[in-house]
Design a protein around this motif. Structure first.
Motif, PDB file in Angstrom:
ATOM      1  N   LEU A   9      53.972 -10.658  82.931  1.00  0.00           N
ATOM      2  CA  LEU A   9      54.262 -11.660  81.911  1.00  0.00           C
ATOM      3  C   LEU A   9      55.502 -11.217  81.140  1.00  0.00           C
ATOM      4  CD1 LEU A   9      50.653 -12.344  80.551  1.00  0.00           C
ATOM      5  CD2 LEU A   9      51.912 -13.610  82.310  1.00  0.00           C
ATOM      6  N   LEU A  10      56.531 -12.035  81.196  1.00  0.00           N
ATOM      7  CA  LEU A  10      57.811 -11.688  80.578  1.00  0.00           C
ATOM      8  C   LEU A  10      58.007 -12.469  79.291  1.00  0.00           C
ATOM      9  CD1 LEU A  10      60.574 -10.295  80.626  1.00  0.00           C
ATOM     10  CD2 LEU A  10      61.383 -12.139  82.116  1.00  0.00           C
ATOM     11  N   GLY A  11      58.077 -11.765  78.186  1.00  0.00           N
ATOM     12  CA  GLY A  11      58.341 -12.394  76.897  1.00  0.00           C
ATOM     13  C   GLY A  11      59.742 -12.080  76.415  1.00  0.00           C
ATOM     14  N   LYS A  12      59.978 -12.307  75.137  1.00  0.00           N
ATOM     15  CA  LYS A  12      61.288 -12.012  74.558  1.00  0.00           C
ATOM     16  C   LYS A  12      61.423 -10.539  74.192  1.00  0.00           C
ATOM     17  CE  LYS A  12      61.915 -16.644  72.610  1.00  0.00           C
ATOM     18  NZ  LYS A  12      62.081 -17.438  71.350  1.00  0.00           N
ATOM     19  N   LYS A  13      60.358  -9.974  73.625  1.00  0.00           N
ATOM     20  CA  LYS A  13      60.409  -8.588  73.170  1.00  0.00           C
ATOM     21  C   LYS A  13      59.614  -7.638  74.045  1.00  0.00           C
ATOM     22  CE  LYS A  13      61.110  -9.696  68.276  1.00  0.00           C
ATOM     23  NZ  LYS A  13      60.663  -9.455  66.884  1.00  0.00           N
ATOM     24  N   VAL A  14      58.621  -8.184  74.752  1.00  0.00           N
ATOM     25  CA  VAL A  14      57.762  -7.331  75.568  1.00  0.00           C
ATOM     26  C   VAL A  14      57.617  -7.896  76.971  1.00  0.00           C
ATOM     27  CG1 VAL A  14      56.467  -6.555  73.548  1.00  0.00           C
ATOM     28  CG2 VAL A  14      55.584  -8.453  74.916  1.00  0.00           C
ATOM     29  N   VAL A  15      57.298  -6.990  77.879  1.00  0.00           N
ATOM     30  CA  VAL A  15      56.897  -7.343  79.236  1.00  0.00           C
ATOM     31  C   VAL A  15      55.496  -6.779  79.423  1.00  0.00           C
ATOM     32  CG1 VAL A  15      57.429  -7.146  81.686  1.00  0.00           C
ATOM     33  CG2 VAL A  15      59.287  -7.135  80.004  1.00  0.00           C
ATOM     34  N   LEU A  16      54.576  -7.618  79.878  1.00  0.00           N
ATOM     35  CA  LEU A  16      53.203  -7.175  80.118  1.00  0.00           C
ATOM     36  C   LEU A  16      53.010  -6.998  81.624  1.00  0.00           C
ATOM     37  CD1 LEU A  16      51.102  -9.406  77.676  1.00  0.00           C
ATOM     38  CD2 LEU A  16      52.344  -7.279  77.219  1.00  0.00           C
ATOM     39  N   VAL A  17      52.566  -5.796  82.006  1.00  0.00           N
ATOM     40  CA  VAL A  17      52.340  -5.497  83.419  1.00  0.00           C
ATOM     41  C   VAL A  17      50.931  -4.919  83.575  1.00  0.00           C
ATOM     42  CG1 VAL A  17      54.782  -5.096  83.905  1.00  0.00           C
ATOM     43  CG2 VAL A  17      53.342  -3.180  83.194  1.00  0.00           C
ATOM     44  N   PRO A  18      50.334  -5.036  84.770  1.00  0.00           N
ATOM     45  CA  PRO A  18      48.982  -4.490  84.977  1.00  0.00           C
ATOM     46  C   PRO A  18      48.977  -2.972  84.795  1.00  0.00           C
ATOM     47  CG  PRO A  18      49.600  -5.998  86.742  1.00  0.00           C
ATOM     48  CD  PRO A  18      50.841  -5.745  85.958  1.00  0.00           C
ATOM     49  N   TYR A  19      47.834  -2.466  84.426  1.00  0.00           N
ATOM     50  CA  TYR A  19      47.612  -1.035  84.207  1.00  0.00           C
ATOM     51  C   TYR A  19      47.390  -0.376  85.573  1.00  0.00           C
ATOM     52  CZ  TYR A  19      45.499   3.027  81.752  1.00  0.00           C
ATOM     53  OH  TYR A  19      45.201   4.276  81.250  1.00  0.00           O
ATOM     54  N   THR A  20      48.341   0.435  86.027  1.00  0.00           N
ATOM     55  CA  THR A  20      48.279   1.044  87.354  1.00  0.00           C
ATOM     56  C   THR A  20      48.364   2.565  87.239  1.00  0.00           C
ATOM     57  OG1 THR A  20      50.659   1.135  87.760  1.00  0.00           O
ATOM     58  CG2 THR A  20      49.548  -0.979  88.196  1.00  0.00           C
ATOM     59  N   PRO A  21      48.102   3.277  88.334  1.00  0.00           N
ATOM     60  CA  PRO A  21      48.220   4.738  88.294  1.00  0.00           C
ATOM     61  C   PRO A  21      49.607   5.229  87.890  1.00  0.00           C
ATOM     62  CG  PRO A  21      46.972   4.066  90.227  1.00  0.00           C
ATOM     63  CD  PRO A  21      47.512   2.803  89.604  1.00  0.00           C
ATOM     64  N   GLU A  22      50.636   4.405  88.095  1.00  0.00           N
ATOM     65  CA  GLU A  22      51.991   4.808  87.696  1.00  0.00           C
ATOM     66  C   GLU A  22      52.080   5.104  86.201  1.00  0.00           C
ATOM     67  OE1 GLU A  22      56.508   2.965  87.233  1.00  0.00           O
ATOM     68  OE2 GLU A  22      55.080   1.972  88.566  1.00  0.00           O
ATOM     69  N   HIS A  23      51.226   4.452  85.427  1.00  0.00           N
ATOM     70  CA  HIS A  23      51.303   4.608  83.976  1.00  0.00           C
ATOM     71  C   HIS A  23      50.579   5.847  83.467  1.00  0.00           C
ATOM     72  CE1 HIS A  23      51.659   0.112  84.673  1.00  0.00           C
ATOM     73  NE2 HIS A  23      52.848   0.494  84.271  1.00  0.00           N
ATOM     74  N   VAL A  24      49.870   6.523  84.353  1.00  0.00           N
ATOM     75  CA  VAL A  24      49.256   7.811  83.993  1.00  0.00           C
ATOM     76  C   VAL A  24      49.603   8.824  85.085  1.00  0.00           C
ATOM     77  CG1 VAL A  24      47.381   7.142  82.464  1.00  0.00           C
ATOM     78  CG2 VAL A  24      47.087   6.853  84.912  1.00  0.00           C
ATOM     79  N   PRO A  25      50.894   9.202  85.188  1.00  0.00           N
ATOM     80  CA  PRO A  25      51.330  10.080  86.274  1.00  0.00           C
ATOM     81  C   PRO A  25      50.716  11.468  86.170  1.00  0.00           C
ATOM     82  CG  PRO A  25      53.047   9.900  84.621  1.00  0.00           C
ATOM     83  CD  PRO A  25      51.989   8.897  84.256  1.00  0.00           C
ATOM     84  N   ARG A  26      50.568  12.087  87.300  1.00  0.00           N
ATOM     85  CA  ARG A  26      50.085  13.465  87.334  1.00  0.00           C
ATOM     86  C   ARG A  26      51.115  14.376  86.662  1.00  0.00           C
ATOM     87  NH1 ARG A  26      44.645  14.020  88.689  1.00  0.00           N
ATOM     88  NH2 ARG A  26      44.122  12.199  89.959  1.00  0.00           N
ATOM     89  N   PRO A  27      50.662  15.361  85.886  1.00  0.00           N
ATOM     90  CA  PRO A  27      51.588  16.209  85.136  1.00  0.00           C
ATOM     91  C   PRO A  27      52.551  16.995  86.010  1.00  0.00           C
ATOM     92  CG  PRO A  27      49.347  17.097  85.085  1.00  0.00           C
ATOM     93  CD  PRO A  27      49.262  15.727  85.670  1.00  0.00           C
ATOM     94  N   THR A  28      52.240  17.118  87.310  1.00  0.00           N
ATOM     95  CA  THR A  28      53.167  17.798  88.205  1.00  0.00           C
ATOM     96  C   THR A  28      54.431  16.969  88.422  1.00  0.00           C
ATOM     97  OG1 THR A  28      51.957  16.839  90.071  1.00  0.00           O
ATOM     98  CG2 THR A  28      51.380  19.090  89.415  1.00  0.00           C
ATOM     99  N   LEU A  29      54.326  15.655  88.164  1.00  0.00           N
ATOM    100  CA  LEU A  29      55.477  14.781  88.304  1.00  0.00           C
ATOM    101  C   LEU A  29      56.272  14.701  87.009  1.00  0.00           C
ATOM    102  CD1 LEU A  29      53.784  11.853  90.290  1.00  0.00           C
ATOM    103  CD2 LEU A  29      55.149  13.745  91.202  1.00  0.00           C
ATOM    104  N   ARG A  30      55.589  14.394  85.907  1.00  0.00           N
ATOM    105  CA  ARG A  30      56.206  14.314  84.584  1.00  0.00           C
ATOM    106  C   ARG A  30      55.068  14.211  83.579  1.00  0.00           C
ATOM    107  NH1 ARG A  30      57.020   9.616  87.329  1.00  0.00           N
ATOM    108  NH2 ARG A  30      56.198   7.676  86.453  1.00  0.00           N
ATOM    109  N   PRO A  31      55.343  14.482  82.324  1.00  0.00           N
ATOM    110  CA  PRO A  31      54.274  14.378  81.316  1.00  0.00           C
ATOM    111  C   PRO A  31      53.702  12.967  81.261  1.00  0.00           C
ATOM    112  CG  PRO A  31      56.184  15.526  80.436  1.00  0.00           C
ATOM    113  CD  PRO A  31      56.605  14.954  81.758  1.00  0.00           C
ATOM    114  N   CYS A  32      52.410  12.869  81.068  1.00  0.00           N
ATOM    115  CA  CYS A  32      51.752  11.568  80.951  1.00  0.00           C
ATOM    116  C   CYS A  32      51.952  11.048  79.537  1.00  0.00           C
ATOM    117  CB  CYS A  32      50.265  11.704  81.263  1.00  0.00           C
ATOM    118  SG  CYS A  32      49.339  10.178  81.023  1.00  0.00           S
ATOM    119  N   ARG A  33      52.688   9.945  79.405  1.00  0.00           N
ATOM    120  CA  ARG A  33      53.003   9.428  78.071  1.00  0.00           C
ATOM    121  C   ARG A  33      51.743   9.012  77.322  1.00  0.00           C
ATOM    122  NH1 ARG A  33      58.200   5.821  76.798  1.00  0.00           N
ATOM    123  NH2 ARG A  33      59.006   7.731  77.702  1.00  0.00           N
ATOM    124  N   TYR A  34      50.811   8.395  78.031  1.00  0.00           N
ATOM    125  CA  TYR A  34      49.546   8.008  77.390  1.00  0.00           C
ATOM    126  C   TYR A  34      48.872   9.229  76.775  1.00  0.00           C
ATOM    127  CZ  TYR A  34      47.664   3.284  77.740  1.00  0.00           C
ATOM    128  OH  TYR A  34      47.371   1.977  77.515  1.00  0.00           O
TER     129      TYR A  34
END
Length: 205
Positions: A9-34
């Protein structure tokens, strides 16, 4: 919820995307922002959240994807998302927005919540647009006609935002069953007896 797994869902200020494993990456790849966000005691207080381990974050992501009574979108900062074609969504994350369809007696009711966790994204209207977009999705795709938001009394920014979105404030009283509270409750009901029940034979004995 799998219903929104292929929807952006594309808005003016935000984009809404489904919650996928990409959004909680393994720490061996990069720090998990969540995970980094939820280390903030203030954020956990405002969102009434408990601290989670990384493994618990992964389990939660999977369950929210599969559970039919939860609809979750990750909130991306649209300006960053547009300015950096091909960049990872995780680097544009601002927070999340959720709908809970947990009232079995009223399937037209959805509990909505939003979290703008990235400090640089707060106070810019991202949360407001995310909530409006999620409510529109709930109305048009999930058949919702009523929404409620449960907010702690100390979370004034969220209370003001939902008031602006035509929500009426009601008082919800909550009791957390700590060990002392549990003991108090059991003491208050120590006189109660549990007995077998048979229909038509429940007269006093």
């Amino acid at each position: 919820m799998r219903l929104n797994q292929n929807i952006l869902l594309l808005g003016k200020k935000v984009v809404l995307v489904p919650y996928t494993p990409e959004h909680v990456p393994r720490p061996t790849l990069r720090p998990c922002r969540y995970h980094e966000w939820m280390k903030s005691e203030e954020l956990r207080r405002l969102t009434a959240s408990d601290p989670l381990t990384l493994e618990q974050e992964y389990v939660m992501q999977h369950s929210w994807r599969e559970d039919a009574d939860k609809c979750t979108f990750i909130v991306l900062d649209a300006e960053k998302w547009r300015a950096q074609p091909g960049t990872s969504e995780e680097s544009c994350m601002a927070g999340d927005v959720n709908l809970f369809l947990t009232d079995l007696g009223d399937p037209s009711l959805g509990e909505i919540e939003v979290m703008i966790a990235e400090p640089s994204c707060r106070g810019q209207g991202l949360g407001t647009e995310a909530v409006l977009m999620m409510m529109s999705y709930g109305v048009t795709k999930l058949g919702l006609t009523k929404f409620e938001a449960k907010i702690g009394q100390g979370n004034e920014p969220s209370i003001r935002m939902f008031r602006k979105l035509h929500f009426e404030q009601e008082v919800t009283l909550r009791l957390t069953m700590s060990d002392p509270e549990r003991q108090w409750l059991l003491e208050q009901t120590s006189h109660v007896e549990e007995k077998p029940y048979r229909a038509g034979a429940s007269e006093p004995r």
